[in-house]
Enzyme design. Structure first.
Site, PDB file in Angstrom:
ATOM      1  N   CYS A  43       0.774  -1.339  -0.276  1.00  0.00           N
ATOM      2  CA  CYS A  43       0.200   0.124   0.206  1.00  0.00           C
ATOM      3  C   CYS A  43       0.846   1.203   0.060  1.00  0.00           C
ATOM      4  O   CYS A  43       0.623   2.050  -0.591  1.00  0.00           O
ATOM      5  CB  CYS A  43      -0.804  -0.472   0.806  1.00  0.00           C
ATOM      6  N   MET A 103      12.558  -4.822  21.820  1.00  0.00           N
ATOM      7  CA  MET A 103      12.021  -5.814  21.519  1.00  0.00           C
ATOM      8  C   MET A 103      13.235  -5.886  20.503  1.00  0.00           C
ATOM      9  O   MET A 103      12.706  -5.651  18.739  1.00  0.00           O
ATOM     10  CB  MET A 103      10.453  -6.054  21.370  1.00  0.00           C
ATOM     11  N   ASP A 153      -7.610   5.451  -3.506  1.00  0.00           N
ATOM     12  CA  ASP A 153      -6.567   4.725  -3.042  1.00  0.00           C
ATOM     13  C   ASP A 153      -6.128   4.120  -4.299  1.00  0.00           C
ATOM     14  O   ASP A 153      -6.835   3.264  -4.627  1.00  0.00           O
ATOM     15  CB  ASP A 153      -7.367   4.041  -2.170  1.00  0.00           C
ATOM     16  N   HIS A 185      -2.801   0.976   6.796  1.00  0.00           N
ATOM     17  CA  HIS A 185      -2.941   1.379   5.148  1.00  0.00           C
ATOM     18  C   HIS A 185      -2.705   2.865   5.208  1.00  0.00           C
ATOM     19  O   HIS A 185      -2.742   3.648   5.899  1.00  0.00           O
ATOM     20  CB  HIS A 185      -4.712   0.618   4.968  1.00  0.00           C
ATOM     21  N   GLU A 209      -5.791 -11.271  40.523  1.00  0.00           N
ATOM     22  CA  GLU A 209      -5.377 -11.404  39.144  1.00  0.00           C
ATOM     23  C   GLU A 209      -4.218 -12.076  38.625  1.00  0.00           C
ATOM     24  O   GLU A 209      -3.371 -12.861  39.568  1.00  0.00           O
ATOM     25  CB  GLU A 209      -4.485 -10.128  38.746  1.00  0.00           C
TER      26      GLU A 209
END
Length: 689
Positions: A274, A480, A354, A331, A535
């Protein structure tokens, strides 16, 4: 006495001055490129004894023609006289005889609603026709009478003239800008943009009607939406999200020029996704003079059944059985600026289109242009494709379990997860500018719900609310980096007055940015008893050995947690998308950048993976810095935790501010991008003895 005939020795199209006046001087070609509705001046040199070019001569006319079959009734052929002065609402011309000799200065103004394209200019005098030359006519954002007129000079500089930009990707919590070289003024690009128009099926079926319709930016934008993808018409880009064999991975591209030149030489280019479709669409729009911006929608819905809802279906064991509807992490599309006389003045301004092929419109893969005002107000009967775009930014999401008896039970949903942080590059800087307010009212506001209900006029909306009892969340680690191992966990909290029992499942799968799930890279499950007010956690270790071979170059992992109590038929779901951090590419310019003089840049990047990278290479590009295709510098193998380094040498071709774009690729780590601003100064003067 016999009247003199016009005898022209030559015509000087005054290219440099006209291009400067029309802000087209950045086009690399030495030819006349002008914007419509604005005067340009040419010099006609007459032979000795020739009749002159005089205003109000009934035997003299200028004629402009464009297209294969120019016709007066189609406005692709126009004849107009020389007058005492020009007007700004139609084709007109005036002439002044230069007192210094046989030269006539002719000022020509094009109709501000003339078809764009390549024109031939001739003069007719007493039955004799003389060709004066050719020029290319573009839309004109500086002309108040042009339908793409834009008041702000800063915005015209950004949305028409800027050759570099930022395209935002990632997730709504991890938004990252990717530099892109639009390069609309690079050599050959304008001709390729005109070829795109000439290759569209509407031109092939009726060239006269198609060329005539090019006066209208609405028409041109819709043609580009169809032609930037190759699905129906041998357009520019082939879309691919899975297998990139035989083509270039979409993340490898750093600019539009390579793609457009390759298409012009050999047809549809493999591959695009895209942001590539949108970036190329932006390049072509800007080249043709239509103000254009690239827009990213985070949490973008793909509503395949046109009910303005995204329905996620699961079986009783928590496995997804959805097919059709989806929510993309992001997108990318384009907004183009123009008037909408077909809709009414209140719908003038930004229009969304688009070029990514998703659903057919009028039988072909195209989408838009739809007015942002229509999308925001839920006016879904307005042309073009407003319902699909409305759903992309405003659909509601519902999660359903299909029971063994065939019935569906809703267990979760959201009215706020679609259409977040809608972003574009800020005017005059690389900062992210949030334009969500232009597409929709504030999530959950009275206005937003009223608009949704209006759009859903034939559907009854169910009352939304969070199920009482258990509440489920996913927590991610802070760092990460791709190549490392890290832990995620699901937490389930019991807010009810009684103890709850459930099965908790945590899934980790590779995912594409468009929401399509790939292979599994982690799974954990446990049978839990959660007392009132307490929890419980379920940890999932994500190891590079498990995810490294299944993630794509998007570097995304989708983590979902589902709690199931089959006795009470109570289901809960939480999900998050991990955007793995990528290593930094460092760029250091070694010396000053001067026009037409080589300059070096030191490139380096540390391999974060616990394994050797093969086929490593840096690619370097940038308008005005690297002419033609990007420079590729192959460096072979780079060991684990080792540094990839090389030096790029390039020769700037133009002075001024530019951006050096650098991309690193290898077999296991792709599409790592970086950029630096470069100011190119005048070169040193050459001295001879």
């Amino acid at each position: 006495m016999k009247s003199k005939l016009l005898a022209i020795e030559r015509c000087d199209l005054n290219i440099d001055r006209n291009k400067s006046d029309h802000r087209t001087e950045h086009f690399a070609e030495q030819r006349l490129v002008v914007r419509r509705g604005q005067a340009f001046t040419i010099f006609v040199h007459l032979e000795a004894g020739s009749a002159t070019l005089e205003a109000n001569d009934p035997h003299l006319a200028l004629v402009v023609r464009t297209g294969l079959l120019p016709k007066r009734e189609s406005d692709t052929e126009v004849s107009f006289p020389l007058s005492d002065s020009t007007v700004d609402i139609k084709w007109s011309a005036s002439a002044v005889r230069d007192p210094s000799g046989d030269k006539v200065v002719v000022a020509i103004v094009s109709d501000p609603y003339a078809p764009i394209g390549l024109y031939t200019l001739t003069v007719e005098h007493r039955g004799k026709t003389t060709t004066l030359g050719q020029f290319t006519l573009l839309f004109n954002a500086w002309c108040p009478n042009d339908s793409v007129y834009m008041r702000s000079e800063d915005k015209r500089q950004e949305y028409v003239l800027a050759q570099h930009g930022q395209i935002f990707r990632g997730t709504y919590k991890r938004i990252k800008g990717t530099p892109w070289n639009y390069g609309q003024f690079e050599a050959g690009i304008l001709d390729i943009c005109l070829k795109i128009l000439d290759d569209n099926p509407k031109f092939r079926s009726d060239a006269d009607q198609d060329c005539s319709a090019r006066k209208n930016p609405i028409y041109v934008t819709r043609v580009l939406s169809a032609m930037i993808n190759s699905n129906d018409d041998n357009g520019v880009l082939v879309g691919e999200w899975y297998d990139f064999t035989g083509g270039v991975h979409p993340g490898h591209w750093v600019g539009s020029g390579d793609i457009l030149r390759q298409w012009a030489e050999s047809g549809p280019v493999s591959f695009g996704q895209c942001w590539v479709f949108a970036a190329v669409g932006c390049t072509v729009s800007r080249a043709l003079g239509i103000p254009c911006r690239v827009v990213t929608n985070f949490g973008s819905a793909h509503d395949s059944n046109a009910n303005l809802m995204i329905e996620n279906l699961y079986d009783e064991d928590g496995e997804s059985i959805s097919d059709g509807d989806s929510v993309w992490n992001f997108h990318v599309w384009v907004d183009s600026w123009m008037r909408r006389p077909d809709l009414g003045k209140e719908f003038d301004g930004w229009q969304t289109s688009d070029p990514t092929p998703q659903e057919k419109s009028d039988g072909v893969y195209c989408c838009g242009p739809a007015a942002l005002r229509a999308i925001k107000e839920g006016e879904l009967t307005k042309n073009y494709d407003a319902p699909f775009i409305f759903a992309e930014v405003n659909a509601d999401v519902v999660d359903l379990v299909r029971l063994s008896n065939g019935k569906f039970v809703k267990f979760s949903g959201s009215t706020k997860s679609v259409g977040r942080f809608i972003s574009t590059k800020a005017v005059g800087s690389d900062d992210r500018y949030d334009i969500t307010h232009e597409y929709k009212y504030s999530e959950g506001s009275k206005e937003e719900r009223e608009v949704y209900e209006k759009a859903q006029h034939h559907n009854k909306l169910q009352q939304r609310g969070e199920e009482p009892g258990l509440h489920l969340k996913i927590k991610l680690a802070k760092n990460m980096m791709v190549g490392s191992d890290f832990e995620v966990y699901a937490t389930i909290t019991n807010n009810s007055m009684v103890t709850k029992k459930c099965t908790l499942l945590v899934f980790a799968k590779a995912v594409l940015y468009n929401g399509k799930r790939g292979e599994s890279c982690g799974f954990a499950s446990d049978r839990l008893e959660v007392p009132s007010g307490e929890e419980r956690r379920l940890h999932l270790q994500l190891e590079y050995g498990a995810y490294g071979s299944v993630i794509t170059s998007d570097r995304l992992i989708h983590v979902s947690a589902i709690s199931i109590d089959k006795e009470t038929i109570e289901y809960h779901k939480a999900e998050k998308t991990i955007v793995l951090d990528e290593p930094l590419v460092e760029i250091k310019l070694l010396g000053e950048a001067k026009v037409k003089q080589p300059v070096s840049a030191r490139l380096s990047m540390r391999n974060p993976l616990p394994e050797t990278l093969q086929d490593c290479a840096f690619a370097v590009g940038g308008a005005g810095l690297v002419e033609g295709k990007p420079i590729t510098l192959k460096i072979g193998r780079v060991g684990p935790k080792r540094e990839a380094t090389t030096t790029a040498v390039f020769t700037p071709t133009a002075t001024g501010s530019s951006v050096l774009l650098v991309s690193f690729d290898s077999d296991k780590l792709k599409n790592i991008k970086a950029s630096i601003a470069v100011v190119v100064k005048e070169g040193d003067a050459l001295h001879t003895i």
